[in-house]
Structure formats: structure tokens, C-alpha cells
Design an enzyme around this catalytic site. Structure first.
Site, PDB file in Angstrom:
ATOM      1  N   GLU A  78       0.805  -1.235   0.000  1.00  0.00           N
ATOM      2  CA  GLU A  78       0.000   0.000   0.000  1.00  0.00           C
ATOM      3  C   GLU A  78       0.832   1.276   0.000  1.00  0.00           C
ATOM      4  O   GLU A  78       0.573   2.208   0.776  1.00  0.00           O
ATOM      5  CB  GLU A  78      -0.987  -0.027   1.183  1.00  0.00           C
ATOM      6  CG  GLU A  78      -1.862  -1.274   1.149  1.00  0.00           C
ATOM      7  CD  GLU A  78      -2.765  -1.453   2.374  1.00  0.00           C
ATOM      8  OE1 GLU A  78      -2.827  -0.556   3.219  1.00  0.00           O
ATOM      9  OE2 GLU A  78      -3.408  -2.515   2.459  1.00  0.00           O
ATOM     10  N   GLU A 108      -5.404 -11.199  -1.352  1.00  0.00           N
ATOM     11  CA  GLU A 108      -6.183 -11.124  -0.105  1.00  0.00           C
ATOM     12  C   GLU A 108      -7.682 -11.202  -0.413  1.00  0.00           C
ATOM     13  O   GLU A 108      -8.492 -10.441   0.138  1.00  0.00           O
ATOM     14  CB  GLU A 108      -5.884  -9.812   0.634  1.00  0.00           C
ATOM     15  CG  GLU A 108      -4.415  -9.598   0.920  1.00  0.00           C
ATOM     16  CD  GLU A 108      -4.109  -8.304   1.683  1.00  0.00           C
ATOM     17  OE1 GLU A 108      -5.050  -7.664   2.213  1.00  0.00           O
ATOM     18  OE2 GLU A 108      -2.926  -7.930   1.743  1.00  0.00           O
TER      19      GLU A 108
HETATM   20  O1  9MR Z   1      -6.709  -8.885   8.274  1.00  0.00           O
HETATM   21  C1  9MR Z   1      -5.662  -8.256   8.974  1.00  0.00           C
HETATM   22  C2  9MR Z   1      -6.099  -7.941  10.387  1.00  0.00           C
HETATM   23  O2  9MR Z   1      -6.370  -9.140  11.095  1.00  0.00           O
HETATM   24  C3  9MR Z   1      -5.016  -7.141  11.105  1.00  0.00           C
HETATM   25  O3  9MR Z   1      -5.505  -6.718  12.373  1.00  0.00           O
HETATM   26  C4  9MR Z   1      -4.634  -5.920  10.280  1.00  0.00           C
HETATM   27  C5  9MR Z   1      -3.470  -5.170  10.917  1.00  0.00           C
HETATM   28  O4  9MR Z   1      -2.319  -5.985  10.976  1.00  0.00           O
HETATM   29  O5  9MR Z   1      -4.261  -6.298   8.960  1.00  0.00           O
HETATM   30  C6  9MR Z   1      -5.270  -6.979   8.256  1.00  0.00           C
HETATM   31  O6  9MR Z   1      -4.809  -7.346   6.978  1.00  0.00           O
HETATM   32  C7  9MR Z   1      -4.614  -6.292   6.051  1.00  0.00           C
HETATM   33  C8  9MR Z   1      -3.434  -6.674   5.187  1.00  0.00           C
HETATM   34  O7  9MR Z   1      -2.313  -6.916   5.999  1.00  0.00           O
HETATM   35  C9  9MR Z   1      -3.124  -5.606   4.169  1.00  0.00           C
HETATM   36  N1  9MR Z   1      -4.292  -5.324   3.371  1.00  0.00           N
HETATM   37  C10 9MR Z   1      -5.504  -5.001   4.103  1.00  0.00           C
HETATM   38  C11 9MR Z   1      -5.814  -6.114   5.109  1.00  0.00           C
HETATM   39  C12 9MR Z   1      -7.101  -5.810   5.838  1.00  0.00           C
HETATM   40  O8  9MR Z   1      -6.955  -4.671   6.619  1.00  0.00           O
END
Ligand code: 9MR
Length: 359
Positions: free
Chosen positions: A165, A271
Site C-alpha cells: 500500500e 487477499e
Molecule cells: O486482516 C488483517 C487484520 O487481522 C489485522 O488486524 C490488520 C493489521 O495488521 O491487517 C489486516 O490485513 C490487512 C493486510 O495486511 C493488508 N491489506 C488489508 C488487510 C485488511 O486490513
């Protein structure tokens, strides 16, 4: 079994009837897998790319959970336990325990691990966010971190999201993160080089969301990629996160996918989840919405499956069961059912759609 025989003859009759029907009653049936899974698993149906799942500990201690992983998936991604705020929460003190558990589990089961994510503004630990040293020292911290993590899992983690990102949602510009501020506009190039130096065999990805729907962002990402290719930056793939909904237009997914194919890089739908309630207009998961979600999973998998094999890498779904989804956590538990399995580990129509897309 004893219970069946010790109760009234009525139970014995039922048992007898089941035997007649060709069913077997075994002591070791896991009670929470209610719906029998189809004979073909996702990973056996997918012949040209890996189907993956994001996961975390301690879920990996649950048999009902790992049974499905091992049957259905070929690859895992740590949902959050391989991010910088978990691995290096305090300057100089690495905490490998969760990441090691995930990687060791994968190695013991012959699963691939996709490393996620070396640099992400949202998972930057406070000590680095508020770093007191010079910019040169900041860059050295980032280099040391990437080198330590990639080296530790060399040979076990074959691919990494190097930057997650890094492009803003508006105006097609770089996101103004602490990494950009401290290391300059070329910070991503530096991070790819650090990762490559630590493990020259690793496949390195740039990963982002809304690349299919946000035109300005899509343009900026592909502009960066073209520039990096010209400069021989060690990048091998692009990750489309694909947090989409049943309403996301097919042509947008197709157009973005075509652009990735044209770039010559590997493409990873990294994802995937498909919201069934993006407009919050339902309070129970209706048959109609379940059908729409099935069709969208099928469509997405078909689009991916049709790309040339040289661009294929994988599709990873972001969580196993609806109630595990980040969407519930992050949006105040609103009604959403975005994944392939329901809260009781039953394969949903969404799962059928995924499987249909592979056929
Ligand atoms: O799904 C993930 C969530 O459980 C965590 O709390 C969060 C912070 O670490 O990250 C989420 O995953 C994200 C991913 O790493 C990057 N793209 C967006 C995802 C959803 O927020």
C-alpha cells in the site's frame, strides 16, 4: 458408539438404518464439520497456480481448522504475525515466536508461505514511526530489519510483499508515509534491493488494494512498475488484494488483470474476499445474496485462471470462516459473510463458486 447402543432400542434402529443406507458412524468424526466437502479440493482442482489462505496462531492449534487448510490449500500467508509491529515491536528486540510457529507449521505440512509484509505504514512500530535518529540511521534500521527477516526465512518463505500500500488513494501519488519522508521517493526501490540482497531467490511483490477500481491508483502503480522494470529493480510480481464485493464490475477486474499481464510480472490475487453486504441492506445472509457471491467468486477465479501461465502465481483468500474476517473486526461487527466457509466450518456456495471457476 457405546452411547448409541446403551440408549433405547430406538437408537439402535436408527444406527441399523444408517448402516443399511451405506453410511458409517465413526467415533472420530469431528463434530463441527457438518457439511461434507466436495470430493475435489480447491488445491487439487487448481492445476496451474496455488490456492492460499491467510492465517494466524493460535488458530493453527485447532484441528477443525487445520484439517481444512491441509485439504484445501497449498499456500499460507500470515494475516498479521509477520508484520514489523509484531516481529520488531521494540528497537533491537526481535520477537520471532509467532512468525516461527506459522512458518514451521507450513514447512511441516509441505505448504508454501508467502511473506507478508516487510514494509507497511499501518504496521510500523511506534519506535520507528517516531524515530529520533538521522534519516541515514532510519534507512539503516529498515535495511537491517528487512535483511534479518528475509534471511531468517530464506528457503522457507519463497516470496514476499516488500511494500504494501505505498500509493495513495487519490491523485495518483505516493502515499506520504514515514518511509517516504525519511528515505525519499525511491524508498520502495531501496526496500526491494534490500530484500533481494538477503535472498536472491525470493519472488518479490508490490501489494495494494482497489487496484481494480481506483483508476488513478492503478495508473500510478503501473507507472512505477514500468519505471522499475527499466531500472532493473528486483520486482517479480504485483499483488491485487481484491477486497471486493459481489457488485464489483467484471470489466474493471478484467482490465486491471490485463494490465498486470501486459507488465510481464507475476500476478497474485493476494487477499481475496467478496462482501455480500457492501451496502448494509441485509441482516441475514439471503439465498439470493449467497448466489450472487457464488457467481462473483466463480467470475474472479475464471478471470485469473485464464491469464497466461507465465503470469500466474496464486489466489489467496483472506481468512477461512466468515466470522474470522477482518471486515467484521474493522467495521464494528456489521453483518457480513465474505469468505468461503461459514462460522461452523461449512463450505458455502462461495466455495462452490471458487471450485467452478477452476473447472
Ligand atoms: O486482516 C488483517 C487484520 O487481522 C489485522 O488486524 C490488520 C493489521 O495488521 O491487517 C489486516 O490485513 C490487512 C493486510 O495486511 C493488508 N491489506 C488489508 C488487510 C485488511 O486490513
Amino acid at each position: 458408539m457405546n452411547v448409541l447402543f446403551s440408549k433405547a432400542p430406538f437408537h439402535f434402529l436408527i444406527y441399523f438404518f444408517l448402516i443399511l443406507m451405506g453410511c458409517s458412524v465413526k467415533d472420530d468424526i469431528t463434530p463441527d464439520i457438518i457439511t461434507p466437502l466436495p470430493t475435489k479440493s480447491l488445491k487439487s482442482a487448481s492445476t496451474s497456480f496455488s490456492v492460499g489462505l491467510s492465517t494466524s496462531t493460535p488458530k493453527l492449534d485447532l484441528l477443525s481448522y487445520t484439517q481444512i487448510i491441509e485439504r484445501e490449500f497449498e499456500s499460507i500467508t500470515a494475516e498479521y504475525q509477520m508484520k514489523m509491529n509484531v516481529i520488531l515491536p521494540v528497537k533491537g528486540t526481535y520477537n520471532w515466536s509467532k512468525a516461527d510457529q506459522i512458518v514451521n507449521y507450513a514447512v511441516s505440512k509441505g505448504l508454501k508461505v508467502h511473506g507478508h509484509a516487510l514494509v507497511w505504514h499501518e504496521s510500523t512500530p511506534d519506535w520507528l514511526l517516531n524515530y529520533q535518529g538521522t534519516d541515514v540511521q532510519f534507512e539503516q534500521e529498515v535495511k537491517d530489519y528487512i535483511t534479518a527477516v528475509v534471511s531468517r526465512y530464506k528457503g522457507k518463505v519463497a516470496s514476499w510483499d516488500v511494500v504494501n500500500e505505498g500509493v495513495s488513494d487519490s491523485a495518483g501519488s505516493l502515499r506520504n508515509t514515514v518511509f517516504k519522508q525519511r528515505m525519499g521517493d525511491d524508498y520502495m526501490v531501496k526496500c526491494f534491493q534490500f530484500a533481494h540482497d538477503a535472498d536472491p531467490d525470493s519472488k518479490l511483490f508490490y501489494n495494494d488494494y482497489n487496484l481494480e477500481t481506483n483508476q488513478a491508483k492503478q495508473n500510478k502503480v503501473f507507472e512505477l512498475i514500468e519505471d522499475w522494470k527499466l531500472r532493473k529493480v528486483p520486482i517479480h510480481g504485483i499483488g491485487f488484494q481484491m477486497h471486493i464485493s459481489y457488485l464489483t464490475p467484471k470489466d474493471q477486474i478484467q482490465t486491471a488483470t490485463n494490465k498486470a499481464v501486459a507488465s510481464g510480472l507475476l500476478l497474485f490475487y493476494s487477499e481475496l474476499d467478496i462482501r455480500a453486504n457492501p451496502n448494509k441492506d441485509i441482516s441475514t445472509f439471503t439465498l439470493e445474496r449467497s448466489e450472487a457471491q457464488r457467481l462473483k467468486f466463480k467470475e474472479v477465479v475464471q478471470i485469473y485462471n485464464a491469464i497466461p501461465i507465465s503470469n500466474k502465481f496464486g489466489i489467496t483468500v483472506w481468512g477461512l470462516k466468515d466470522d474470522d474476517s477482518w471486515l467484521l473486526k474493522h467495521h464494528n461487527n456489521f453483518n457480513e459473510w465474505p469468505l468461503l466457509f461459514d462460522a461452523n466450518f461449512n463450505a458455502k456456495q462461495a466455495y462452490t463458486g471458487f471450485l467452478e471457476g477452476l473447472n
